[in-house]
Design an enzyme around this catalytic site. Structure first.
Site, PDB file in Angstrom:
ATOM      1  N   HIS A  64       0.880  -1.164   0.000  1.00  0.00           N
ATOM      2  CA  HIS A  64       0.000   0.000   0.000  1.00  0.00           C
ATOM      3  C   HIS A  64       0.923   1.221   0.000  1.00  0.00           C
ATOM      4  CE1 HIS A  64      -3.466   2.447   1.206  1.00  0.00           C
ATOM      5  NE2 HIS A  64      -4.228   1.384   0.974  1.00  0.00           N
ATOM      6  N   TRP A  68       0.775   5.670   4.503  1.00  0.00           N
ATOM      7  CA  TRP A  68      -0.319   5.143   5.335  1.00  0.00           C
ATOM      8  C   TRP A  68       0.080   3.907   6.138  1.00  0.00           C
ATOM      9  CZ3 TRP A  68      -2.264   6.114   0.013  1.00  0.00           C
ATOM     10  CH2 TRP A  68      -2.925   7.356  -0.085  1.00  0.00           C
ATOM     11  N   TYR A  95       3.683   5.979  -4.017  1.00  0.00           N
ATOM     12  CA  TYR A  95       2.767   7.070  -4.377  1.00  0.00           C
ATOM     13  C   TYR A  95       3.566   8.353  -4.572  1.00  0.00           C
ATOM     14  CZ  TYR A  95      -1.712   4.757  -3.250  1.00  0.00           C
ATOM     15  OH  TYR A  95      -2.817   3.949  -3.236  1.00  0.00           O
ATOM     16  N   HIS A 126       3.934   5.269  -8.615  1.00  0.00           N
ATOM     17  CA  HIS A 126       2.485   5.154  -8.441  1.00  0.00           C
ATOM     18  C   HIS A 126       1.771   6.492  -8.656  1.00  0.00           C
ATOM     19  CE1 HIS A 126      -0.713   2.391  -7.011  1.00  0.00           C
ATOM     20  NE2 HIS A 126      -1.288   3.474  -6.537  1.00  0.00           N
ATOM     21  N   GLU A 167      -1.546   3.167 -13.572  1.00  0.00           N
ATOM     22  CA  GLU A 167      -2.885   3.613 -13.959  1.00  0.00           C
ATOM     23  C   GLU A 167      -3.044   5.016 -14.561  1.00  0.00           C
ATOM     24  OE1 GLU A 167      -5.754   2.745 -10.899  1.00  0.00           O
ATOM     25  OE2 GLU A 167      -5.220   0.628 -10.926  1.00  0.00           O
ATOM     26  N   TYR A 238     -10.093  -5.538 -10.505  1.00  0.00           N
ATOM     27  CA  TYR A 238     -10.759  -5.668  -9.207  1.00  0.00           C
ATOM     28  C   TYR A 238     -11.968  -6.571  -9.397  1.00  0.00           C
ATOM     29  CZ  TYR A 238      -7.399  -2.787  -6.991  1.00  0.00           C
ATOM     30  OH  TYR A 238      -6.207  -2.369  -6.466  1.00  0.00           O
ATOM     31  N   GLU A 262      -1.369  -5.103 -10.558  1.00  0.00           N
ATOM     32  CA  GLU A 262      -2.206  -4.817  -9.383  1.00  0.00           C
ATOM     33  C   GLU A 262      -3.580  -5.410  -9.599  1.00  0.00           C
ATOM     34  OE1 GLU A 262      -2.364  -0.614  -7.844  1.00  0.00           O
ATOM     35  OE2 GLU A 262      -4.501  -1.056  -7.655  1.00  0.00           O
ATOM     36  N   TRP A 303      -3.223  -6.490  -4.529  1.00  0.00           N
ATOM     37  CA  TRP A 303      -3.444  -5.326  -3.677  1.00  0.00           C
ATOM     38  C   TRP A 303      -4.265  -5.745  -2.484  1.00  0.00           C
ATOM     39  CZ3 TRP A 303      -1.496  -0.481  -4.013  1.00  0.00           C
ATOM     40  CH2 TRP A 303      -2.094   0.516  -3.231  1.00  0.00           C
TER      41      TRP A 303
HETATM   42  C1  IDC Z   1      -6.325   3.163  -2.822  1.00  0.00           C
HETATM   43  C2  IDC Z   1      -6.196   2.744  -1.396  1.00  0.00           C
HETATM   44  C3  IDC Z   1      -6.811   3.770  -0.480  1.00  0.00           C
HETATM   45  C4  IDC Z   1      -6.217   5.119  -0.780  1.00  0.00           C
HETATM   46  C5  IDC Z   1      -6.352   5.431  -2.255  1.00  0.00           C
HETATM   47  C6  IDC Z   1      -5.639   6.728  -2.552  1.00  0.00           C
HETATM   48  O1  IDC Z   1      -6.813   1.471  -1.167  1.00  0.00           O
HETATM   49  O2  IDC Z   1      -6.593   3.439   0.871  1.00  0.00           O
HETATM   50  O3  IDC Z   1      -6.883   6.101  -0.032  1.00  0.00           O
HETATM   51  O4  IDC Z   1      -5.770   4.412  -3.025  1.00  0.00           O
HETATM   52  O5  IDC Z   1      -5.993   7.204  -3.794  1.00  0.00           O
HETATM   53  C7  IDC Z   1      -6.130   1.424  -7.585  1.00  0.00           C
HETATM   54  C8  IDC Z   1      -4.905   2.205  -7.277  1.00  0.00           C
HETATM   55  C9  IDC Z   1      -4.612   2.164  -5.782  1.00  0.00           C
HETATM   56  C10 IDC Z   1      -5.908   2.181  -4.986  1.00  0.00           C
HETATM   57  C11 IDC Z   1      -6.639   0.874  -5.274  1.00  0.00           C
HETATM   58  C12 IDC Z   1      -7.896   0.667  -4.430  1.00  0.00           C
HETATM   59  O6  IDC Z   1      -3.781   1.816  -8.028  1.00  0.00           O
HETATM   60  O7  IDC Z   1      -3.813   3.278  -5.474  1.00  0.00           O
HETATM   61  O8  IDC Z   1      -5.620   2.234  -3.616  1.00  0.00           O
HETATM   62  N1  IDC Z   1      -6.960   0.860  -6.686  1.00  0.00           N
HETATM   63  O9  IDC Z   1      -8.829   1.676  -4.673  1.00  0.00           O
HETATM   64  N2  IDC Z   1      -6.622   1.195  -8.789  1.00  0.00           N
HETATM   65  C13 IDC Z   1      -7.790   0.542  -8.667  1.00  0.00           C
HETATM   66  C14 IDC Z   1      -8.021   0.311  -7.326  1.00  0.00           C
END
Ligand code: IDC
Length: 628
Positions: A64, A68, A95, A126, A167, A238, A262, A303
């Site tokens: 993550h 955080w 990030y 990221h 992304e 997802y 991811e 993830w």
């Molecule tokens: C999410 C984290 C969340 C955080 C957010 C920030 O789960 O806690 O607040 O990012 O923007 C992605 C991204 C990934 C996301 C994840 C889930 O690459 O950064 O994390 N996600 O939402 N793409 C699709 C889903």
């Protein structure tokens, strides 16, 4: 001699002791040193392979954000925990915005720790918001990748994979096909890839795709300059709310190298609603394990390696990486990792045991209802398939009478056999396979039977899991084309009259062909990269010896003197190529891009037998090199 024996015995006993202490969990992969075994990874065709050319699949977790949940991945012991659970790769999600943590020293530590543990390390720049990788807030990318790749090469690390942008998603068009995002990515690649190629020429690099890493159609239709790097394209998934994209991965695997850098077992917010969707995970795992149009073994990172409040997180807390401290998502991944290499095949058998014939001296047609047997993931990928449980159209076998028990989207054209059935109602990502018997190898002119509803729909054609589309020079650079409308007026059904049309590329003028590299039985795959209202048939024209295109020949390589005697030898190449020299022990002693013509190379490496391989975009040639 005796002393040596005793020492060895002692070492073995100690080794067993260490083994017994550390080996508290059942996962036999814990002691594997994947990096020592597989070395510097590379592509062979679309497949990610070990240094010596064996297919590999990297599997593990993505961290993550460090801002955080840093305490789960700021020490060697954290990655050791991940390794013990069976991972062979860790993705470091660095990030950039949102209070991000851009810190080269931490990344270097991660590379070192994972390397010591025998794991690969995916360094992820990221980006997320904003979604344009060229945004001013990401200006540090070039320097970051310059310094990192320099350090990686100098230190001799072989375990690094570079992900240059998570992304990309600057969504300005509101269109599912986001060409502007691909333009942004290409522009960004032009800045970053030469920097990495210059420092670390054999590197494995992941390039993002539009629509939050989903639109794999772009690298197929409009390829990037890879600067000789081993470039794979990322797909993110997802499982609770993105099943409608899985076909894109399954299809694209026949055309471009892909990497699921991811994915999560939740909706795309990472499980803000607490749900976990394991069925969707099973679907993805099948595709990654080889049940896809290209039989590609696809690597992945889940993830997330964190105790985040959302249900995609693997852990209850940082520091304790025992099985008992895993959450539902973590347990599911552990189960996958414990399966070990779990490669599936997606071979199919011909419909009613009779392959359709592609003739040498007459035109041949593919009857579309005669797709292969063996069902979902093997003979076709169909969103409405009963076993798939994801009925995207709400209908099964819309309009088709043939093979009613299956849900492949057959419609009727009202024309005669073999054009009576068409594939209509097709959704982006679906594919079908046909076993064909080809009378003679060669490059065939082809046409598509279409109607007025076909509107620039994008499709790919592959043979035995590799793109078969070539241009008039025999190059397979473009791996997806567009279908043309028949332009033949309005028929009663409003679809217009069917007619034969020639597919085209938006990015290159000229005619395209289908190449069969060999004669005999093979499988032809049609993949629909956008939703499509009806493809009636494919026509392969009789091979015409007078205008037949010659297949682009392999790069010509001459090496002399061989054996090499005074530490120098010459190589002559018919085109620019990447030359690498690997010892019998698998040590790479030379790896450079070399220009065409005559070059002199210093071979001051130890005497022995080496494999010299020369790679261009279209061919690869291996020669034995003896150094005296
Ligand atoms: C999410 C984290 C969340 C955080 C957010 C920030 O789960 O806690 O607040 O990012 O923007 C992605 C991204 C990934 C996301 C994840 C889930 O690459 O950064 O994390 N996600 O939402 N793409 C699709 C889903």
């Amino acid at each position: 001699m005796k002393r040596h024996f005793l020492l060895t015995l002692l070492a073995c006993l100690l080794g067993v002791q260490v083994f017994a202490l550390d080996y508290s969990n059942e996962n036999s992969s814990y002691n594997n040193n994947y990096v020592a075994e597989w070395g510097q990874l590379k592509l062979v065709g679309n497949q990610l392979c070990s240094e010596n050319g064996q297919p590999v699949q990297l599997r593990g977790w993505s961290t993550h954000g460090k801002q955080w949940h840093g305490s789960c991945f700021d020490g060697r012991e954290d990655f050791e925990g991940m390794k013990k659970l069976g991972a062979n790769i860790a993705r470091i999600a660095m990030y950039i915005n949102e209070g991000g943590w851009v810190d080269l020293n931490w990344i270097k530590d991660c590379v070192k720790w994972t390397n010591e543990l025998g794991m690969y390390c995916l360094v992820d720049w990221h980006i997320l918001t904003p979604g344009n990788p060229n945004d001013g807030s990401y200006n540090g990318a070039e320097n970051f990748f310059r310094e990192l790749s320099q350090w990686v090469k100098q230190s001799g690390y072989k375990n690094v994979v570079y992900e240059i942008c998570n992304e990309p998603n600057e969504d300005t068009e509101g269109d599912i096909y986001r060409p502007n995002v691909w333009k942004q990515i290409k522009e960004y690649c032009e800045k970053i890839l030469p920097v990495i190629a210059n420092n670390d020429p054999g590197a494995v690099v992941l390039v993002g795709t539009p629509q939050w890493d989903k639109a794999l159609v772009f690298p197929m239709e409009d390829p990037i300059n890879t600067y000789g790097l081993n470039v794979l394209y990322t797909f993110h998934h997802y499982t609770c709310d993105q099943q409608q994209f899985l076909g894109i991965l399954s299809s694209a695997a026949a055309f471009v190298p892909v990497f699921v850098s991811e994915w999560g077992l939740t909706e795309d917010q990472g499980g803000a609603d607490g749900q976990v969707c394991e069925d969707g995970g099973d679907n993805l795992m099948k595709i990654c394990n080889g049940e896809n149009l290209g039989n590609q073994k696809i690597s992945w990172c889940n993830w997330s390696w964190s105790p985040d409040g959302r249900s995609s997180s693997a852990l209850n807390s940082c520091g304790n990486y025992s099985e008992g401290n895993l959450r539902q998502s973590g347990k599911y991944i552990l189960k996958q990792l414990r399966k070990g290499d779990n490669f599936l095949s997606s071979s199919s058998s011909p419909y009613q045991n009779s392959p359709q014939v592609i003739k040498e001296t007459e035109d041949s047609y593919i009857a579309l209802e005669k797709y292969d047997e063996d069902g979902q993931n093997k003979a076709f990928f169909e969103y409405d398939d009963k076993g798939w449980l994801f009925d995207i159209n709400g209908t099964c076998n819309a309009g088709g009478e043939a093979r009613k028990d299956e849900c492949v989207d057959l419609g009727t054209t009202g024309k005669e056999e073999p054009f009576y059935y068409n594939l209509g109602y097709v959704v982006a990502g679906e594919w079908v396979k046909y076993t064909v018997n080809v009378e003679k190898e060669g490059i065939y002119e082809f046409e598509t039977y279409t109607n007025n509803h076909i509107d620039n729909n994008v499709f790919g054609i592959c043979v035995d899991g590799e793109s078969a589309i070539v241009d008039e020079n025999g190059n397979d650079t473009y791996k997806a084309l567009k279908l043309r409308t028949s332009g033949n007026g309005d028929a009663n059904d409003g679809y217009g009259e069917w007619g034969w049309t020639t597919p085209y590329s938006q990015h290159k003028d000229g005619k395209f062909y289908i190449r069969f590299k060999k004669a005999g039985i093979q499988t032809l795959g049609i993949s629909f990269m956008s939703s499509c209202a009806g493809l009636g048939s494919l026509k392969f024209k009789a091979l015409n010896p007078t205008n037949n295109i010659s297949v682009k020949s392999d790069v010509e390589v001459r090496v002399w003197p061989n054996p090499v005697e005074n530490g120098n030898f010459s190589i002559s190449l018919s085109e620019d190529a990447k030359v690498s020299i690997v010892s019998c022990q698998g040590v790479c002693v030379f790896d450079k891009n070399i220009e065409k013509g005559e070059n002199s190379i210093n071979a001051s490496f130890p005497a022995g037998v080496y494999m010299l391989s020369v790679k261009t975009e279209n061919s690869s040639v291996v020669k034995k090199l003896i150094v005296k």
